[in-house]
Design a protein around this motif. Structure first.
Motif, PDB file in Angstrom:
ATOM      1  N   PRO A 127       0.442  -1.195   0.079  1.00  0.00           N
ATOM      2  CA  PRO A 127       0.242  -0.173  -0.281  1.00  0.00           C
ATOM      3  C   PRO A 127       1.073   1.677  -0.375  1.00  0.00           C
ATOM      4  CG  PRO A 127      -0.365  -1.140   1.633  1.00  0.00           C
ATOM      5  CD  PRO A 127       0.746  -2.074   1.206  1.00  0.00           C
ATOM      6  N   CYS A 128       1.763   1.320   0.188  1.00  0.00           N
ATOM      7  CA  CYS A 128       3.179   2.192   0.010  1.00  0.00           C
ATOM      8  C   CYS A 128       3.552   2.449  -0.985  1.00  0.00           C
ATOM      9  CB  CYS A 128       4.449   2.217   1.135  1.00  0.00           C
ATOM     10  SG  CYS A 128       3.910   1.214   2.407  1.00  0.00           S
ATOM     11  N   HIS A 129       3.099   1.569  -2.003  1.00  0.00           N
ATOM     12  CA  HIS A 129       2.842   1.937  -3.277  1.00  0.00           C
ATOM     13  C   HIS A 129       1.781   2.060  -4.374  1.00  0.00           C
ATOM     14  CE1 HIS A 129       7.708   0.351  -2.718  1.00  0.00           C
ATOM     15  NE2 HIS A 129       7.481   1.799  -2.647  1.00  0.00           N
TER      16      HIS A 129
ATOM     17  N   ILE B 278       8.819  -4.516  -1.546  1.00  0.00           N
ATOM     18  CA  ILE B 278       9.422  -4.915  -0.310  1.00  0.00           C
ATOM     19  C   ILE B 278       8.264  -4.209   0.106  1.00  0.00           C
ATOM     20  CG2 ILE B 278      10.780  -5.273   1.269  1.00  0.00           C
ATOM     21  CD1 ILE B 278      12.948  -4.949  -0.104  1.00  0.00           C
ATOM     22  N   HIS B 279       7.190  -4.813   0.749  1.00  0.00           N
ATOM     23  CA  HIS B 279       6.884  -4.093   2.110  1.00  0.00           C
ATOM     24  C   HIS B 279       7.276  -3.773   3.322  1.00  0.00           C
ATOM     25  CE1 HIS B 279       3.118  -2.332   4.963  1.00  0.00           C
ATOM     26  NE2 HIS B 279       3.241  -1.664   3.915  1.00  0.00           N
ATOM     27  N   GLU B 280       6.880  -3.386   4.109  1.00  0.00           N
ATOM     28  CA  GLU B 280       7.738  -4.200   5.426  1.00  0.00           C
ATOM     29  C   GLU B 280       6.721  -4.413   6.277  1.00  0.00           C
ATOM     30  OE1 GLU B 280      10.199  -2.237   7.604  1.00  0.00           O
ATOM     31  OE2 GLU B 280      10.791  -1.987   5.370  1.00  0.00           O
ATOM     32  N   SER B 281       5.323  -4.385   6.210  1.00  0.00           N
ATOM     33  CA  SER B 281       4.875  -5.597   7.253  1.00  0.00           C
ATOM     34  C   SER B 281       4.266  -6.837   5.991  1.00  0.00           C
ATOM     35  CB  SER B 281       3.650  -4.997   7.404  1.00  0.00           C
ATOM     36  OG  SER B 281       2.331  -4.657   6.628  1.00  0.00           O
TER      37      SER B 281
ATOM     38  N   GLY C 202       9.387   3.708  -2.800  1.00  0.00           N
ATOM     39  CA  GLY C 202       9.076   4.374  -1.038  1.00  0.00           C
ATOM     40  C   GLY C 202       9.860   3.947   0.059  1.00  0.00           C
ATOM     41  N   CYS C 203       8.470   2.771   0.134  1.00  0.00           N
ATOM     42  CA  CYS C 203       8.680   1.441   1.078  1.00  0.00           C
ATOM     43  C   CYS C 203      10.552   2.117   1.984  1.00  0.00           C
ATOM     44  CB  CYS C 203       7.801   0.444   1.056  1.00  0.00           C
ATOM     45  SG  CYS C 203       7.356  -0.284   2.574  1.00  0.00           S
ATOM     46  N   ASP C 204      10.679   1.520   3.292  1.00  0.00           N
ATOM     47  CA  ASP C 204      11.942   1.819   3.149  1.00  0.00           C
ATOM     48  C   ASP C 204      12.803   0.830   2.994  1.00  0.00           C
ATOM     49  OD1 ASP C 204      10.514   2.570   5.169  1.00  0.00           O
ATOM     50  OD2 ASP C 204      11.282   1.500   7.350  1.00  0.00           O
ATOM     51  N   LYS C 205      12.696  -0.190   2.576  1.00  0.00           N
ATOM     52  CA  LYS C 205      13.887  -0.664   1.683  1.00  0.00           C
ATOM     53  C   LYS C 205      14.275  -0.401   0.131  1.00  0.00           C
ATOM     54  CE  LYS C 205      14.296  -2.919   6.243  1.00  0.00           C
ATOM     55  NZ  LYS C 205      13.516  -1.662   6.332  1.00  0.00           N
TER      56      LYS C 205
ATOM     57  N   GLY D  17       0.546   5.408   0.267  1.00  0.00           N
ATOM     58  CA  GLY D  17       1.617   6.491   0.632  1.00  0.00           C
ATOM     59  C   GLY D  17       2.370   5.748   1.815  1.00  0.00           C
ATOM     60  N   THR D  18       3.633   6.494   2.044  1.00  0.00           N
ATOM     61  CA  THR D  18       4.687   5.823   3.039  1.00  0.00           C
ATOM     62  C   THR D  18       4.341   7.092   3.977  1.00  0.00           C
ATOM     63  OG1 THR D  18       5.896   7.660   1.864  1.00  0.00           O
ATOM     64  CG2 THR D  18       6.633   5.440   1.302  1.00  0.00           C
ATOM     65  N   CYS D  19       4.641   5.591   5.086  1.00  0.00           N
ATOM     66  CA  CYS D  19       4.956   6.501   6.657  1.00  0.00           C
ATOM     67  C   CYS D  19       5.154   7.739   6.579  1.00  0.00           C
ATOM     68  CB  CYS D  19       5.999   5.801   7.332  1.00  0.00           C
ATOM     69  SG  CYS D  19       5.039   4.127   8.137  1.00  0.00           S
ATOM     70  N   MET D  20       4.325   8.385   6.830  1.00  0.00           N
ATOM     71  CA  MET D  20       3.969  10.008   7.326  1.00  0.00           C
ATOM     72  C   MET D  20       5.035  10.758   8.674  1.00  0.00           C
ATOM     73  SD  MET D  20       1.474   8.598   8.107  1.00  0.00           S
ATOM     74  CE  MET D  20      -0.305   8.822   8.304  1.00  0.00           C
TER      75      MET D  20
ATOM     76  N   THR E 220      12.023   6.036   7.864  1.00  0.00           N
ATOM     77  CA  THR E 220      12.863   5.314   7.375  1.00  0.00           C
ATOM     78  C   THR E 220      12.754   6.192   6.052  1.00  0.00           C
ATOM     79  OG1 THR E 220      13.006   3.475   8.288  1.00  0.00           O
ATOM     80  CG2 THR E 220      14.710   2.973   6.563  1.00  0.00           C
ATOM     81  N   ALA E 221      11.128   5.959   5.523  1.00  0.00           N
ATOM     82  CA  ALA E 221      11.225   5.945   4.547  1.00  0.00           C
ATOM     83  C   ALA E 221      11.568   7.916   3.770  1.00  0.00           C
ATOM     84  CB  ALA E 221      10.048   5.316   3.462  1.00  0.00           C
ATOM     85  N   SER E 222       9.930   8.413   5.035  1.00  0.00           N
ATOM     86  CA  SER E 222      10.595   9.741   4.663  1.00  0.00           C
ATOM     87  C   SER E 222      11.908  10.283   4.625  1.00  0.00           C
ATOM     88  CB  SER E 222       9.292  10.600   6.031  1.00  0.00           C
ATOM     89  OG  SER E 222       8.324   9.871   5.618  1.00  0.00           O
TER      90      SER E 222
HETATM   91 FE1  FES Z   1       6.045   1.400   4.422  1.00  0.00          FE
HETATM   92 FE2  FES Z   1       5.685   2.586   6.688  1.00  0.00          FE
HETATM   93  S1  FES Z   1       5.426   0.373   6.088  1.00  0.00           S
HETATM   94  S2  FES Z   1       7.214   3.127   4.475  1.00  0.00           S
END
Ligand code: FES
Length: 594
Positions: free
Chosen positions: A66-68, A97-100, A134-137, A206-209, A213-215
């Motif tokens: 969902p971050c993408h 890759i999504h974090e969760s 976008g998402c962290d990694k 979007g990424t964590c607001m 790490t993403a921001s």
């Molecule tokens: Fe994707 Fe935080 S879970 S940026």
């Protein structure tokens, strides 16, 4: 006066670009091109379209990510920009890759994504690439790939989510995920309320607001000059994000058409000075500890070693100026309203190398001057009124961390930054899960929670487990923070007095491996010290009793896990595969004004 052109040189040149680049090997070059064109025409492309510079666009969209979630719309905008500028956009998929949604942890897959992205960029005929992540990694993986390949790239993040309210309280992923989960564990809110919160923490794609790490990575990449100004902070769902995508597509064509493609290659942009600027911003935004590992990995691929002591020294001179969670109180949409990252950089000018070239074609200093800055600011402070007087991260050393450990002291409890406590040791993630909430656990609020075997090789994949939960019986008694130490990482959205990335890790028989319940540990952040108070003779006895790393790791005979556990490097080098890191020949990043 016209100059006669050498037809052979022209032919060689054309084999380096566009549709003729990197022809599949059939032993007959002309046939390879003939075949390539025959197949691609199945998509309806004309000969004239295929003669344009080809701009690759990475597609990191996935139903699991969902971050993408806005990537399809971003890709449409990037393609529009590419075509406006006379290029040919070609979208290709890579790992997402999504974090969760990554077992055992997303970090375990970062290097795989870097390999995938690099080889797809190498094997397909692209003159420049727009990296959508976008998402962290994902952006770190893309930058590692780009650093190894060195063709022109522009990075564009998917952008942060917007926030919403819960009973008047502003919520955002994922600092508030942890805040509310802590309340739930402590019995302050009930099941019904935590379920309601669960539906509000991620209200848009979007990424964590927060400054997770993403921001953090998005801000560092914009600072380093590999993405266009404004791209770090514009929210994922706002029209501005898609206008910036279009602009990025247009600029990618200009880079592809640049006579010397090396002018804007990652190697030309990510110089030691640009990396130092990025590290300066990491401190000034109270950024994620994870970003330190990622930027170290990117630099290592360029042959540049990031020295942890230099990172620490840098932080002593740079204040935290951005009032965003987890170090502060606000969210990325507020940073966007304040003028985005460029407004932060304007405050940081004395600390930055302003002559660094960016992919826009301007220097960083010129970009800062051109940027529009809001007069009514909410989250960006001036240097004389910072939210934290020094940079967000500190590097610790001592007999527990001979090659270093990191703490985000801007998001820690001030009264715990100097602390001596009794170790309560968990030997693995499994042991932690089994015992942390046991009523029988011998633990007090003044103890130090120690997690072993959660590093790059040990876990494997160095999960974000460094944010050990406060034992339930202490949480219910009102304890909000304790000193916690490990060789793991921590989400950039997390907060607390948490020492991470202890190197060497315990699975490599680093000193963390021989901490025992009841040992006394000293944390003194002002002295940059993490020390185990056990005498040398006892330490030697414990070292002798440890099994060898190979015995303890139980590495499988085959498969990706074998590749990972036999080649992943330690945190101070970036946790890349050792065979991807050239010898460090580059100049180490330099300190401004030294
Ligand atoms: Fe994707 Fe935080 S879970 S940026």
């Amino acid at each position: 006066m016209s100059v006669a052109k050498d037809p052979k040189a022209q032919a060689n040149q054309s084999l380096q670009t566009g549709i003729r680049k990197g022809l599949t090997r059939y032993g007959d070059t002309e046939f390879s091109l003939f075949l390539r064109k025959a197949f691609i025409k199945a998509m309806g492309y004309s000969d004239s379209a295929l003669e344009r510079p080809i701009i690759g666009i990475t597609n990191t969209y996935s139903d699991f990510n969902p971050c993408h979630g806005n990537v399809p719309q971003m890709i449409e905008a990037i393609k529009r920009g590419v075509m406006q500028a006379g290029g040919m956009p070609m979208v290709f998929p890579t790992i997402s890759i999504h974090e969760s949604f990554a077992f055992p942890t997303s970090m375990y897959l970062r290097n795989l994504m870097a390999l995938d992205t690099e080889e797809m960029m190498r094997s397909q005929p692209v003159d420049a690439v727009v990296l959508v992540g976008g998402c962290d990694k994902t952006i770190p993986a893309q930058l590692m790939a780009a650093a190894s390949l060195d063709i022109p790239v522009l990075s564009i993040p998917t952008g942060p989510m917007l926030t919403t309210l819960h009973q008047g309280d502003r919520l955002g992923a994922c600092t508030d995920c942890r805040r509310y989960w802590g309340k739930f564990r402590a019995g302050e809110i009930d099941q019904e309320e935590i379920d309601e919160v669960n539906g509000k923490l991620a209200p848009t794609t979007g990424t964590c607001m927060v400054m997770g790490t993403a921001s953090t990575i998005a801000c560092m990449v914009e600072t380093a000059g590999l993405s266009l100004p404004g791209t770090a902070a514009a929210p994922a769902v706002m029209a501005e994000r898609f206008r910036l995508s279009e602009l990025t597509g247009r600029r990618a064509v200009e880079l592809a058409k640049t006579a010397d493609q090396k002018t804007f290659s990652p190697r030309a942009i990510l110089t030691p000075k640009a990396l130092t600027n990025a590290l300066t911003v990491l401190h000034a935004i109270g950024g994620s500890t994870n970003a330190l590992i990622h930027i170290t990995a990117v630099a290592a691929r360029l042959g540049i070693k990031i020295d942890l002591d230099m990172v620490d020294q840098l932080g002593r001179n740079v204040p935290v100026l951005v009032d965003l969670k987890p170090s502060g109180a606000h969210y990325m949409e507020h940073l966007y309203e304040d003028g985005g990252l460029m407004a932060v950089l304007r405050e940081l000018k004395p600390h930055l190398y302003l002559d660094c070239l960016t992919v826009s074609g301007k220097t960083l200093g010129e970009e800062i001057e051109d940027a529009k800055v809001s007069k009514a600011r909410k989250v960006i402070r001036i240097s004389s009124d910072p939210i934290y007087p020094v940079g967000g991260l500190a590097i610790l050393r001592g007999n527990l961390a001979p090659r270093g450990a990191v703490i985000k002291h801007s998001a820690a409890s001030p009264d715990l930054l100097k602390h001596r406590g009794r170790a309560v040791v968990f030997s693995s993630l499994e042991d932690l899960a089994l015992r942390i909430d046991s009523p029988d656990l011998d633990v007090n609020a003044d103890d130090i929670l120690v997690l072993q075997n959660a590093g790059p090789k040990g876990a494997p994949g160095m999960p974000e487990a460094g944010y050990l939960p406060i034992p339930k019986k202490l949480a219910q008694a009102g304890v909000k923070d304790m000193v916690r130490i490990s060789d793991a990482r921590m989400s950039g959205t997390a907060f607390g007095t948490i020492v991470l990335h202890i190197t060497p890790e315990s699975a490599e028989n680093g000193p963390l491996a021989f901490v025992r319940n009841g040992d006394m540990i000293v944390l003194d952040v002002s002295q940059r010290l993490l020390q185990l108070e056990v005498d040398d003779a006892e330490i030697r006895k414990r070292i002798d009793a440890l099994a060898s790393p190979a015995e303890r790791l139980a590495i499988p005979e085959s498969g990706y896990r074998r590749l990972y556990q036999t080649t992943v490097t330690q945190a101070d080098i970036g946790c890349d595969f050792d065979f991807m890191v050239p010898s460090m020949t580059g100049t180490a990043p330099v300190l401004k004004g030294r």
